[in-house]
Design a protein around this motif. Structure first.
Motif, short mmCIF file in Angstrom:
data_model
loop_
_atom_site.label_atom_id
_atom_site.label_comp_id
_atom_site.label_asym_id
_atom_site.label_seq_id
_atom_site.Cartn_x
_atom_site.Cartn_y
_atom_site.Cartn_z
N GLY A 149 -6.50 10.88 -2.47
CA GLY A 149 -6.97 9.52 -2.74
C GLY A 149 -5.91 8.47 -2.51
O GLY A 149 -6.23 7.31 -2.20
N GLY A 150 -4.65 8.84 -2.66
CA GLY A 150 -3.56 7.89 -2.43
C GLY A 150 -3.14 7.80 -0.98
O GLY A 150 -2.60 6.78 -0.54
N GLY A 151 -3.40 8.85 -0.21
CA GLY A 151 -2.97 8.85 1.19
C GLY A 151 -3.68 7.83 2.04
O GLY A 151 -3.09 7.26 2.97
N ASN A 152 -4.96 7.53 1.73
CA ASN A 152 -5.72 6.65 2.62
C ASN A 152 -5.31 5.19 2.53
O ASN A 152 -5.80 4.36 3.30
CB ASN A 152 -7.22 6.82 2.41
CG ASN A 152 -7.70 6.39 1.03
OD1 ASN A 152 -6.97 5.77 0.27
ND2 ASN A 152 -8.93 6.72 0.71
N PHE A 153 -4.42 4.85 1.59
CA PHE A 153 -3.97 3.47 1.51
C PHE A 153 -3.26 3.04 2.80
O PHE A 153 -3.55 1.99 3.38
CB PHE A 153 -3.03 3.29 0.31
CG PHE A 153 -2.42 1.92 0.21
CD1 PHE A 153 -3.10 0.89 -0.42
CD2 PHE A 153 -1.17 1.65 0.74
CE1 PHE A 153 -2.55 -0.37 -0.52
CE2 PHE A 153 -0.61 0.39 0.65
CZ PHE A 153 -1.30 -0.62 0.01
N SER A 154 -2.32 3.86 3.26
CA SER A 154 -1.54 3.49 4.45
C SER A 154 -2.41 3.41 5.70
O SER A 154 -2.27 2.50 6.52
CB SER A 154 -0.40 4.49 4.67
OG SER A 154 0.63 4.28 3.75
N SER A 155 -3.31 4.37 5.86
CA SER A 155 -4.17 4.32 7.05
C SER A 155 -5.08 3.11 7.01
O SER A 155 -5.32 2.46 8.04
CB SER A 155 -5.00 5.61 7.14
OG SER A 155 -5.77 5.81 5.97
N SER A 156 -5.57 2.76 5.83
CA SER A 156 -6.45 1.60 5.69
C SER A 156 -5.70 0.31 5.99
O SER A 156 -6.18 -0.56 6.73
CB SER A 156 -7.03 1.56 4.29
OG SER A 156 -7.82 0.42 4.10
N ALA A 393 3.19 0.30 12.41
CA ALA A 393 3.88 1.54 12.09
C ALA A 393 4.72 1.40 10.83
O ALA A 393 4.75 2.29 9.97
CB ALA A 393 4.76 1.97 13.27
N VAL A 394 5.41 0.27 10.70
CA VAL A 394 6.26 0.05 9.53
C VAL A 394 5.43 -0.05 8.27
O VAL A 394 5.84 0.45 7.20
CB VAL A 394 7.11 -1.23 9.72
CG1 VAL A 394 7.84 -1.60 8.43
CG2 VAL A 394 8.12 -1.03 10.84
N ILE A 395 4.26 -0.67 8.35
CA ILE A 395 3.38 -0.76 7.19
C ILE A 395 3.06 0.64 6.65
O ILE A 395 3.06 0.88 5.44
CB ILE A 395 2.09 -1.52 7.55
CG1 ILE A 395 2.37 -3.03 7.59
CG2 ILE A 395 0.97 -1.22 6.55
CD1 ILE A 395 1.21 -3.86 8.08
N GLY A 396 2.80 1.58 7.56
CA GLY A 396 2.52 2.94 7.13
C GLY A 396 3.72 3.60 6.47
O GLY A 396 3.60 4.25 5.43
N VAL A 397 4.90 3.43 7.07
CA VAL A 397 6.11 4.05 6.53
C VAL A 397 6.46 3.45 5.18
O VAL A 397 6.76 4.15 4.21
CB VAL A 397 7.28 3.89 7.52
CG1 VAL A 397 8.58 4.39 6.90
CG2 VAL A 397 6.99 4.62 8.83
N VAL A 398 6.44 2.11 5.10
CA VAL A 398 6.78 1.43 3.85
C VAL A 398 5.79 1.80 2.75
O VAL A 398 6.18 2.01 1.59
CB VAL A 398 6.81 -0.10 4.06
CG1 VAL A 398 6.87 -0.84 2.74
CG2 VAL A 398 8.00 -0.48 4.93
#
Length: 466
Positions: A149-156, A393-398
């Motif tokens: 449930g927490g993983g989909n934050f970065s993809s979204s 890309a940075v948004i996902g990493v951060v």
């Protein structure tokens, strides 16, 4: 639908099969006004619903843990905190591959998949709590699977960042993130009520209540969302994101804001019960912290769209330090009102900081790309396109690194409680950490000569002109 012309100002989306859109130019005012805005907001609404459910499930254990004793499970304080730490940890680690999934499967395909995966931890939790003899290891495994449930934050967040123009990105990302963050408050508000329906405590209801919503949102995501061909950061973008000198500092700041938000969200109900057992009947109102923190996140993005995002982040960390002092005062004087009020203030500030910190990312890399283009002679449109891919890309990493802050917060509280039986050592650590984040913000993004973290009028004009 095909492109009607290649003249700027006349573009409409070119759609291919499977919900993919090949042409997308939100910086073109005419394109945005005619078709872009409607499509972007449609995808944002569905993204919010999907991410909201992700947070519902991700933080579900924070509510279930409080009811374990009543349901007949005699776990120690240390064991309970591991059930809070594991969803944090797995969710943070999954954010990196989830970000890579958007370019591979598209926003539509991956949103549908990520929502559907939420059925797994819900099913496992329902099985775990129907038998008082369920072993602790199965609860551990269940808590770990809640990390999806927490993983989909970065993809979204990565996906939505491509739909909106730079001038509206702060608000859009704030709304998208807030929609997810509110899921914490909704779980902490509704689940305690639902599990007490009927006689005794029915923890299985905490899992079963979300399943119909998960199925409906997954179906709507597949039917109505779109995928953008331009939302495909190449491997070079991720390589640049990892090696950029800005990524570690921005990640640290996000650890301080989002890490604190999610860490406190998991811990607040348990900390309230442990620090003020005489007020255990009021644990149900701890949802207010996560709710207010979620609602203030768009405010942070909106204000940063108009003012200096780095300065807002700096002053926000200073205010977070003061709020932490208030929590320490509440614990030290045994004042529940001061403790609770200060905690709610800290939640509100983490929301503002989440929005302002995320809003810093695109301008930093846009300014860097324009400076490089001026030096090398690279076309401006090419430089800005590369900056946008790199920002995604940075948004996902951060986002992934920031979520690890939730793990850190709960580990600190766990060790503090086990070593001293109290919260003050952990709160001192949090106070010093906020001071460190404020110093880093000033050093790299606020002091004269530092890197810009907010779009200048000239930058926005050049982006619109491309």
């Amino acid at each position: 639908m095909a492109l009607t012309t290649t003249t700027r100002g006349e573009h409409v989306p070119t759609r291919t099969g499977g919900g993919w859109i090949r042409h997308w130019d939100p910086e073109d005012p005419s394109f945005w006004r005619r078709t872009g805005k409607r499509t972007a907001w449609k995808n944002l609404v569905l993204s919010v619903l999907a991410e909201h459910l992700g947070f519902n499930v991700w933080t579900l254990m924070s509510v279930v843990v409080v009811g374990l004793d009543e349901a007949g499970y005699a776990f120690t304080v240390g064991q309970k905190f591991w059930l809070l730490i594991l969803p944090n940890l797995v969710g943070a680690l999954l954010r990196v591959p989830y970000t890579f999934a958007v370019p591979r499967f598209g926003g539509r395909g991956w949103t549908t998949t990520s929502v559907t995966l939420l059925l797994i931890p819900c099913g496992m939790l329902a099985l775990a709590v129907v038998n008082e003899n369920t072993p602790y290891w199965f609860f551990v495994l269940t808590a770990a699977t809640m990390g999806v449930g927490g993983g989909n934050f970065s993809s979204s967040m990565t996906n939505i960042s491509f739909f909106f123009p730079e001038s509206r990105k702060g608000l859009a990302l704030g709304i998208n993130a807030a929609g997810g963050n509110i899921g914490v408050a909704v779980s902490q508000l509704l689940v305690p009520f639902v599990i007490h329906l009927g006689t005794g405590v029915q923890l299985s209801y905490a899992a079963l209540m979300w399943m119909p919503f998960i199925i409906v949102v997954a179906a709507c995501s597949w039917t109505f969302m779109n995928s953008l061909s331009t939302a495909r950061p190449d491997n070079g973008s991720y390589r640049e994101a990892v090696t950029s000198r800005h990524t570690p500092t921005l990640s640290l700041l996000y650890v301080g804001t989002f890490g604190s938000f999610i860490g406190f969200s998991f811990a607040f109900p348990s900390l309230t019960e442990l620090a003020f057992p005489e007020f255990s009947s009021l644990v149900g109102i701890t949802f207010l912290g996560a709710l207010i923190g979620a609602l203030t996140r768009p405010l942070g993005g909106w204000v940063s769209d108009r003012f200096d995002g780095a300065r807002i982040t700096l002053w926000n960390f200073c205010a977070l330090a003061l709020g932490t002092l208030g929590i320490m005062g509440g614990v030290g004087t045994n004042s529940f009102a001061l403790f609770f009020g200060s905690f709610v203030l800290v939640f509100a500030l983490t929301g503002i900081g989440n929005g302002s910190t995320y809003r810093m990312i695109p301008p930093v890399f846009t300014a860097e790309a324009l400076a490089r283009a001026a030096h090398t002679g690279e076309p401006t449109d090419s430089a800005l396109a590369r900056a946008k891919r790199r920002s995604g890309a940075v948004i996902g990493v951060v986002g992934a690194v920031g979520a690890l802050g939730g793990v850190l917060i709960n580990l600190v509280f766990k060790f503090s409680l086990q070593a001293t039986g109290g919260l003050l050592p952990a709160l001192v650590f949090v106070l010093l950490f906020f001071g460190c984040c404020a110093t880093v913000t000033w050093r790299y993004y606020v002091r004269p000569g530092s890197s810009p973290a907010s779009p200048s009028p000239d930058t926005l004009e050049r982006q619109t002109a491309v």
